[in-house]
Design a protein around this motif. Sequence first.
Motif, PDB file in Angstrom:
ATOM      1  N   GLU A  93       0.829  -1.212   0.000  1.00 14.21           N
ATOM      2  CA  GLU A  93       0.000   0.000   0.000  1.00 14.21           C
ATOM      3  C   GLU A  93       0.856   1.253   0.000  1.00 14.21           C
ATOM      4  O   GLU A  93       0.540   2.248  -0.669  1.00 14.21           O
ATOM      5  CB  GLU A  93      -0.931  -0.028   1.217  1.00 14.21           C
ATOM      6  CG  GLU A  93      -2.028  -1.084   1.113  1.00 14.21           C
ATOM      7  CD  GLU A  93      -2.853  -1.205   2.385  1.00 14.21           C
ATOM      8  OE1 GLU A  93      -2.399  -0.660   3.429  1.00 14.21           O
ATOM      9  OE2 GLU A  93      -3.941  -1.821   2.347  1.00 14.21           O
ATOM     10  N   THR A  94       1.974   1.213   0.770  1.00 14.93           N
ATOM     11  CA  THR A  94       2.888   2.364   0.795  1.00 14.93           C
ATOM     12  C   THR A  94       3.506   2.588  -0.579  1.00 14.93           C
ATOM     13  O   THR A  94       3.656   3.735  -1.047  1.00 14.93           O
ATOM     14  CB  THR A  94       4.004   2.119   1.834  1.00 14.93           C
ATOM     15  OG1 THR A  94       3.412   1.926   3.115  1.00 14.93           O
ATOM     16  CG2 THR A  94       4.970   3.294   1.893  1.00 14.93           C
ATOM     17  N   ALA A  97       0.909   3.989  -3.099  1.00 17.31           N
ATOM     18  CA  ALA A  97       0.654   5.421  -2.840  1.00 17.31           C
ATOM     19  C   ALA A  97       1.914   6.261  -3.002  1.00 17.31           C
ATOM     20  O   ALA A  97       1.846   7.489  -2.916  1.00 17.31           O
ATOM     21  CB  ALA A  97       0.107   5.591  -1.422  1.00 17.31           C
ATOM     22  N   GLU A  98       3.034   5.592  -3.254  1.00 16.58           N
ATOM     23  CA  GLU A  98       4.328   6.263  -3.418  1.00 16.58           C
ATOM     24  C   GLU A  98       4.644   7.180  -2.246  1.00 16.58           C
ATOM     25  O   GLU A  98       5.060   8.329  -2.410  1.00 16.58           O
ATOM     26  CB  GLU A  98       4.373   7.030  -4.744  1.00 16.58           C
ATOM     27  CG  GLU A  98       4.274   6.125  -5.955  1.00 16.58           C
ATOM     28  CD  GLU A  98       4.443   6.883  -7.268  1.00 16.58           C
ATOM     29  OE1 GLU A  98       4.487   8.134  -7.236  1.00 16.58           O
ATOM     30  OE2 GLU A  98       4.555   6.226  -8.308  1.00 16.58           O
ATOM     31  N   LYS A  99       4.429   6.671  -1.022  1.00 18.10           N
ATOM     32  CA  LYS A  99       4.674   7.455   0.187  1.00 18.10           C
ATOM     33  C   LYS A  99       5.939   6.978   0.930  1.00 18.10           C
ATOM     34  O   LYS A  99       6.111   7.264   2.102  1.00 18.10           O
ATOM     35  CB  LYS A  99       3.467   7.361   1.129  1.00 18.10           C
ATOM     36  CG  LYS A  99       2.216   8.045   0.584  1.00 18.10           C
ATOM     37  CD  LYS A  99       1.078   7.938   1.584  1.00 18.10           C
ATOM     38  CE  LYS A  99      -0.168   8.638   1.066  1.00 18.10           C
ATOM     39  NZ  LYS A  99      -1.304   8.528   2.025  1.00 18.10           N
TER      40      LYS A  99
END
Length: 558
Positions: A93-94, A97-99
């Motif tokens: 998920e990270t 979302a490219e976070k």
Amino acid sequence: MADDDDYVCNDDVLISTEDLLSSALKLVPTAVEKAKLVKGFQAKWKMIISKLEQIPSRLSDLSCHPCFSKNTLCKEQLQTVSITLKEVIQLAETSIAEKFEGKLQMQSDLDALIGKLDLNLKDCSLLIKTGMLVDVTVPVSIPISISPSPHGNIRELLARLQIGHLESKQKALETLIEIMRDDEKMVFSVLGRSNVAALVQLLTATSPRMREMTVSVLCSLAESGSCENWLISEGILPPLIRLLESGSSFGKEKAVISLQRLSMSPETARSIVGHGGIRPLTEICRFGDSVVQSSAACTLKNISTLPDARQTLADESVVKLMIELLNIGSLLGTKEYAAECLQNLTSTNDSLRKAVISAGGVKSLLDYIDSPFPQEPAIGAVKNLVSLMSIEVLTSMGLIQRLVHVLKSGSPGAQQSAAATVCKICGSIEIKRLMGEAGCIPFLIKMLEGKTYTGREMAAQAISILIVVPQNCREVKKDDKSVPNLVQSLDPSLQNTAKKYAIVCLTAISTSKRCKKGMISYGAIGYLKKLSEMEVVGAKKLLDRLERGKIRSFFSRK
């Protein structure tokens, strides 16, 4: 495994194993779906997906085990797999979302995740294939003293050494060591080969504390002699040798004690040489404390029994090292190992004999022989060297007095070597005379009462050499034990190799009427008749002499 502080996560203690299995299996498709949506680091995510797809079959195999629902290891493994799957979902998920904090950090996180998945899959296979799943339900936190099944508890601890993260393995090892302090034999009685393999692997752990605890357990195991073949076949030698080179003082001590015990096997001693063990052992001898120095010297001594390893030892300056230990070794055992190493090195090789002589080894050996109860190795080494030295130098160094001391006070093996040395050096009448004057003859006569055939042979041979000097012959005649001991040495059995020398000695003293009478009374004629039939040299001549004397004695009484 799941938690560094507790083997079982407290929140999940009351959850059944079946519920944990169901929860883990539900997480797999979610993790795979999320992983497939990630755009970056495709190669690594493909690896992750491949490993995720293997999980259901591994968990299915695990759930088929008869002990699945009752075994704490199964429960913990399911918890660990679930935690890893949740991490996969979170990291996916990270990434989507490219976070994430930079590519390098993400690459590191992915590598760590791949490592966890690998470990999960490996641990599942180990639980299924190695037979470590026994019916054990008692958590490690319960003391062994109140466990209803001590053997089961130990098996669980041993299993924990093979699965999970280093922290959980360390905690299991700490508990195992505590149990071993109370009942080491019980632990060893349930050890299997896979447990030994796991312990050997832990010798290369990154944690110095883990390596120290592991080598402590393995040292006890090596000293017990119960799993030597497993230890060697599982590759214990290279990590032990590395510990000698760069371990802590405690690690070096346990490693060298282990090598001392294992090197008693010639094949293992040869493997230690092949793995480059000689040099670190010599360094331990030079700079270690008295305990490790003694163990290292013993290990080198064991290696020196191998003829093909002796030149390698010499190339590593072991000759000078052993002489130094003879001179300054703080423990008596260390000096004895050094003497035995020198005895082995000089047993067949003239170049090594010359190396010992030129390094001053003979003086050191003779000084060591002055101890109250001299043992065989030192005088055995001297025996190997005397043929390459002039008799004048040897006598000036006090060899004759040392030989008499050994014949009087040494062990049976030392006395035998001393008698053999007497035979070697007595090439001239002068040396024979000096040996007699030094008082060796009564001790050689007493040696004829020894238990070994070889010892009696050496004593009889030495007397037969010395007796050609008239003064020595008179000493033999005067000794009350000479005739009975020499007559007993006429035993015609094949094992008795002293008989030919006993004939020489008895012939020499048969000019004495008292000695001749004693020979007859102790049964020499019966022995000599059998020896004459066997055509032993000199037996017929001595028999004729005794029988003539017996006839003359008979007629004189008439």
